[in-house]
Design an enzyme around this catalytic site. Structure first.
Site, PDB file in Angstrom:
ATOM      1  CG  LEU A  24      27.941  18.506  -2.682  1.00  0.00           C
ATOM      2  CD1 LEU A  24      29.247  18.901  -2.006  1.00  0.00           C
ATOM      3  CD2 LEU A  24      28.214  17.653  -3.911  1.00  0.00           C
ATOM      4  CD  GLU A  31      35.365  15.362  -2.351  1.00  0.00           C
ATOM      5  OE1 GLU A  31      35.919  15.210  -3.451  1.00  0.00           O
ATOM      6  OE2 GLU A  31      34.464  16.225  -2.151  1.00  0.00           O
TER       7      GLU A  31
END
Length: 185
Positions: A24, A31
């Site tokens: 990521l 999140e």
């Protein structure tokens, strides 16, 4: 008609990027907690949810988190036999999305099904007749990415509000984002 509804869940930045170099491009603890809650939460405590991912997504999950706990992990790959040898017991390996749906239909203990990536798996799921909703975290910033979320056809998917999903802007550090839900018409 299949009873298995596919929910897609992803976080994408302004250019629809979802990953870079197998990771990521951002670190967002809240999140990530949202992802974990959404993909593990069940109404019936005797059931589990399933997560469907491609082999590259599986490979990108850090070892200590593999397989994703309290969920049935299903890995899609064209190379079923080779991947089956490498994954821990209990991880289901199938050649495609239809086979994953068939597998889930054959179990009574799966409540919800979540498609967690990558790009080609999201694309296949969005066009699949069982696709129900897309849970997309829209990050209000651009990142350098080499993997992208497919374009959402706004003729097919409409933005909806769900009670348990906060509508207001979320912030972590210098990054803000919104939790969005798109429902297939």
């Amino acid at each position: 008609m299949s009873r298995v509804k596919l929910n897609l869940i992803a976080a994408a930045c302004e250019n629809m990027g979802i990953g870079v170099n197998g990771a990521l491009p951002w670190r967002l603890k809240k999140e990530m907690a949202y992802f974990t809650t959404m993909t593990t939460k069940v109404k019936d405590p005797s059931k589990l949810n399933a997560v469907i991912m491609g082999r590259r997504t599986w490979d990108c999950i850090p070892d200590k988190y593999r397989p994703l706990s309290d969920r049935v992990n299903i890995v899609l790959t064209h190379n079923v036999d080779a991947v089956k040898e490498k994954v821990p017991e209990g991880v289901v390996v199938v050649p495609g999305l239809d086979e994953a749906v068939q597998y889930i239909e054959g179990r009574e203990d799966i409540e919800s099904t979540w498609v967690i990536g990558g790009s080609s798996i999201y694309q296949a799921a969005m066009t699949h007749p069982n696709c129900g909703k897309i849970y997309l975290t829209e990050i209000q910033k651009s990142f350098n990415c080499d993997t992208f979320f497919p374009n959402i056809d706004k003729q097919q998917f409409h933005l909806v509000n769900e009670e348990e999903i906060p509508e207001e802007r979320q912030s972590e550090g210098e990054i803000s984002y919104f939790f969005r839900v798109y429902k297939r018409l």
